[in-house]
Design a protein around this motif. Structure first.
Motif, PDB file in Angstrom:
ATOM      1  N   UNK A  63       0.831  -1.215   0.000  1.00  0.00           N
ATOM      2  CA  UNK A  63       0.000   0.000   0.000  1.00  0.00           C
ATOM      3  C   UNK A  63       0.858   1.254   0.000  1.00  0.00           C
ATOM      4  N   UNK A  64       1.996   1.210   0.720  1.00  0.00           N
ATOM      5  CA  UNK A  64       2.895   2.373   0.748  1.00  0.00           C
ATOM      6  C   UNK A  64       3.486   2.624  -0.640  1.00  0.00           C
ATOM      7  N   UNK A  65       3.931   1.559  -1.312  1.00  0.00           N
ATOM      8  CA  UNK A  65       4.495   1.719  -2.655  1.00  0.00           C
ATOM      9  C   UNK A  65       3.448   2.276  -3.613  1.00  0.00           C
ATOM     10  N   UNK A  66       2.226   1.765  -3.527  1.00  0.00           N
ATOM     11  CA  UNK A  66       1.161   2.245  -4.415  1.00  0.00           C
ATOM     12  C   UNK A  66       0.883   3.728  -4.173  1.00  0.00           C
ATOM     13  N   UNK A  67       0.850   4.135  -2.919  1.00  0.00           N
ATOM     14  CA  UNK A  67       0.582   5.530  -2.598  1.00  0.00           C
ATOM     15  C   UNK A  67       1.677   6.440  -3.141  1.00  0.00           C
ATOM     16  N   UNK A  68       2.932   6.060  -2.923  1.00  0.00           N
ATOM     17  CA  UNK A  68       4.052   6.876  -3.415  1.00  0.00           C
ATOM     18  C   UNK A  68       4.054   6.917  -4.937  1.00  0.00           C
ATOM     19  N   UNK A  69       3.781   5.794  -5.569  1.00  0.00           N
ATOM     20  CA  UNK A  69       3.786   5.739  -7.032  1.00  0.00           C
ATOM     21  C   UNK A  69       2.707   6.630  -7.630  1.00  0.00           C
TER      22      UNK A  69
ATOM     23  N   UNK B 219      -0.313  -3.109  -6.813  1.00  0.00           N
ATOM     24  CA  UNK B 219      -1.657  -3.683  -6.766  1.00  0.00           C
ATOM     25  C   UNK B 219      -1.656  -5.146  -7.211  1.00  0.00           C
ATOM     26  N   UNK B 220      -0.726  -5.510  -8.069  1.00  0.00           N
ATOM     27  CA  UNK B 220      -0.644  -6.907  -8.484  1.00  0.00           C
ATOM     28  C   UNK B 220      -0.240  -7.794  -7.306  1.00  0.00           C
ATOM     29  N   UNK B 221       0.717  -7.323  -6.487  1.00  0.00           N
ATOM     30  CA  UNK B 221       1.091  -8.076  -5.295  1.00  0.00           C
ATOM     31  C   UNK B 221      -0.060  -8.099  -4.292  1.00  0.00           C
ATOM     32  N   UNK B 222      -0.825  -7.002  -4.219  1.00  0.00           N
ATOM     33  CA  UNK B 222      -1.989  -6.999  -3.327  1.00  0.00           C
ATOM     34  C   UNK B 222      -3.040  -7.999  -3.818  1.00  0.00           C
ATOM     35  N   UNK B 223      -3.179  -8.127  -5.130  1.00  0.00           N
ATOM     36  CA  UNK B 223      -4.120  -9.109  -5.669  1.00  0.00           C
ATOM     37  C   UNK B 223      -3.704 -10.531  -5.294  1.00  0.00           C
ATOM     38  N   UNK B 224      -2.394 -10.798  -5.262  1.00  0.00           N
ATOM     39  CA  UNK B 224      -1.920 -12.122  -4.837  1.00  0.00           C
ATOM     40  C   UNK B 224      -2.204 -12.342  -3.355  1.00  0.00           C
ATOM     41  N   UNK B 225      -2.078 -11.264  -2.560  1.00  0.00           N
ATOM     42  CA  UNK B 225      -2.478 -11.374  -1.159  1.00  0.00           C
ATOM     43  C   UNK B 225      -3.954 -11.733  -1.050  1.00  0.00           C
TER      44      UNK B 225
END
Length: 607
Positions: A291-297, A310-316
């Protein structure tokens, strides 16, 4: 001879009595119980009872050191030795295997100084055959680890590693890793990099000394801490080629370093490498890091990096049903930002992935928020996928169309929430407008909605084409089988008003009022604009009074437009009515000095 035996027996009896032992004969006719205590003996025990009761678990704790030594049995004389002598004696009796076992136990007990001292005594001794003791690499690594844990510097550990050749022992990976750990603690980046290169060179001939996962973890985290990002990325590549994956802690250091130095491109390349390695050796960053990486990006408009997060979050989410504890719900604000970024950067992958993560996070217990639907509609509209935007709009209407929210009218109004979709329908003029209408006409019924048709009508109004707007308005019932709502009439009034067809606009108003459709504040605002375009101030003020009678308050924007027209027409009576309305509703109108300068440049020159 018998006398000597009797004297020896008497002495031993005194020692036993003094030591607290009681002799019991094994012969039957000599077996006896404890004799009854004499009075003076009982008084003596009573005088020591306090000390004994306070130390009942450790009776020797209350005694003086001299008494303690006196109470030790003669057979345990080994314990009377001072620690150094004890270590010397132990070093003489232990072989290599016994020394390894002893070190393993002492390391578990954190007796690191004892490990170091015993090894130094043992290495100077000889074995049972009189040959000098020779350690193996395991024993020597225990010695290195003990030195590291007692605070030895990296240079001292390097000297110890160099001395291994003198004992005929080759250092292995664990030996070098202990030195790397010391360098990591001291922040010695250059020395650590030289050591890892040495390990790589040695590992070509001696595999036991090649870097392992811990080696790469230490050097990578050290380089990232020193902001040497490019070098760290090279070692990450070497680690992955060797079949190792970056640890979670090292990845967190990597993220922090890349973000602080503005190297989001390097972070993206690292995450791409992780995705390629996912099939052979999965890597899953923590949820909060994603979530931190997505926010900064998204703050930097790095849509590809946001998509990776978000792809890694989808795997989560894919394994979220079996994860304990359960994953937290997705922050919809983050998804709305992702949808906006996807629309801005034309990234359809980020749009689909973020929406899928949101739907999975909600677990079908509730619908996405209206802001999420609108964000998806805006993204599709900006990317030119008007039909997909209409499909999302239809789903949005099905969920919130009959809601009891106070702002439900504004959610589906082409003048407010859906205005970006109206603009997208006219992006290339009539070409886009006709294509959108034809696509909606031939589309699947689940795409067709009254809100979508209203956007097309208002798009015609923005293109100053009232006839086209009227034809599409008539097709709502005839072609699409839908019923016009208040937004449909408002869009048609807007089209007539812009072309100064005020009479037609008033007819439309009277028509839907007669049908029982209740006008809203947008209706009155469009009628006022239609009257002001033809300079009909009285009709505009009358419409304001009708709006007040219907329960709506005029906005500051409406009153300023009417007052501006009054000044240009020099209708001061109407201007006074506007001021009266402003005072009635506590609206501060302000001045029009800067605007008057644009319309009266000559008067400014005269002054």
């Amino acid at each position: 001879m018998e006398l000597a035996a009797i004297l020896l027996f008497a002495r031993l009896r005194c020692c036993v009595r003094r030591s607290g032992f009681q002799s019991v004969s094994t012969f039957v006719h000599h077996r006896r119980g404890a004799p009854p205590e004499e009075p003076h003996v009982r008084r003596r025990h009573q005088s020591l009872s306090t000390t004994y009761e306070a130390n009942w678990r450790r009776p020797m704790a209350a005694a003086t050191p001299v008494e303690n030594v006196a109470q030790i049995p003669v057979s345990l004389g080994f314990l009377r030795l001072i620690p150094t002598e004890r270590m010397r004696l132990m070093a003489r009796t232990l072989d290599a295997k016994g020394l390894t076992d002893r070190f393993a136990g002492w390391m578990a007990e954190q007796r690191w100084a004892d490990v170091k001292q015993l090894f130094e005594f043992w290495i100077r001794g000889t074995d049972a055959n009189g040959k000098p003791n020779k350690p193996d690499v395991k024993v020597y690594n225990y010695y290195l680890q003990a030195n590291f844990l007692v605070g030895a510097s990296s240079s001292e550990l390097l000297d110890f590693v160099a001395q291994m050749d003198g004992f005929g022992v080759s250092p292995n990976t664990a030996s070098f890793n202990l030195v790397l750990r010391a360098m990591h603690q001291a922040g010695e980046t250059a020395a650590a990099e030289k050591l890892i290169e040495r390990m790589i060179q040695i590992g070509k001939d001696y595999k036991e000394a090649s870097p392992d996962e811990e080696s790469y973890k230490l050097i990578v985290s050290l380089l990232f801490s020193d902001n040497r990002i490019d070098s760290a990325v090279n070692y990450i590549d070497l680690s992955m080629k060797s079949g190792y994956m970056l640890s979670t802690n090292a990845f967190i250091v990597c993220v922090r370093s890349c973000v602080n130095n503005g190297r989001l491109d390097a972070l993206l390349s690292i995450m791409d490498r992780f995705k390629k390695m996912h099939k052979s050796k999965p890597f899953q960053p923590p949820w909060h890091v994603c979530t931190y990486i997505a926010d900064v990006a998204m703050q930097s408009d790095k849509s590809e990096l946001a998509y990776c997060a978000f792809e890694f979050m989808a795997k989560w989410m894919a394994g979220g049903e079996t994860t304990r504890p359960a994953l937290p719900s997705m922050d919809e604000g983050l998804v709305v930002s992702a949808l906006a970024t996807a629309g801005r950067m034309y990234n359809s992958k980020l749009l689909d992935c973020s929406w899928a993560v949101l739907k999975c996070s909600l677990r079908q217990h509730k619908a996405p928020a209206p802001e999420s639907y609108l964000g998806k509609i805006y993204a599709h509209a900006n990317m030119g996928n008007i039909l997909k935007a209409f499909s999302t709009l239809h789903e949005f209407e099905a969920v919130y169309g009959n809601s009891e929210r106070e702002d439900v009218e504004g959610l589906f109004s082409p003048f407010y929430s859906l205005n970006p979709l109206v603009i997208a329908c006219t992006k290339k003029g009539f070409t886009t407008l006709d294509a959108v209408f034809e696509g909606l006409y031939h589309a699947h019924p689940h795409i067709k909605s009254i809100a979508a048709v209203n956007c097309i009508i208002l798009g015609c109004a923005n293109m100053w084409d009232a006839d086209r707007a009227y034809r599409i308005f008539n097709s709502i019932d005839a072609t699409f089988g839908l019923t016009p709502n208040i937004d449909s009439y408002n869009a048609l009034i807007c089209a007539f008003g812009k072309l100064k067809k005020t009479d037609d606009a008033v007819k439309v108003f009277d028509q839907f009022v007669a049908l029982g459709v209740k006008p809203n504040i947008i209706t009155y605002s469009q009628l006022i604009d239609a009257h002001l375009i033809v300079h009909d101030l009285k009709a505009a003020l009358a419409t304001i009074n009708s709006m007040i009678g219907a329960g709506y308050e005029p906005s500051k924007e409406i009153l300023k437009k009417v007052r501006r027209r009054c000044i240009r027409e020099m209708d001061y009576k109407s201007d006074d009515q506007v001021d009266s309305l402003a005072r009635k509703f506590n609206i501060r109108m302000g001045t029009e000095v800067r605007r008057d300068m644009l319309f009266n440049p000559q008067s400014d020159k005269d002054e």
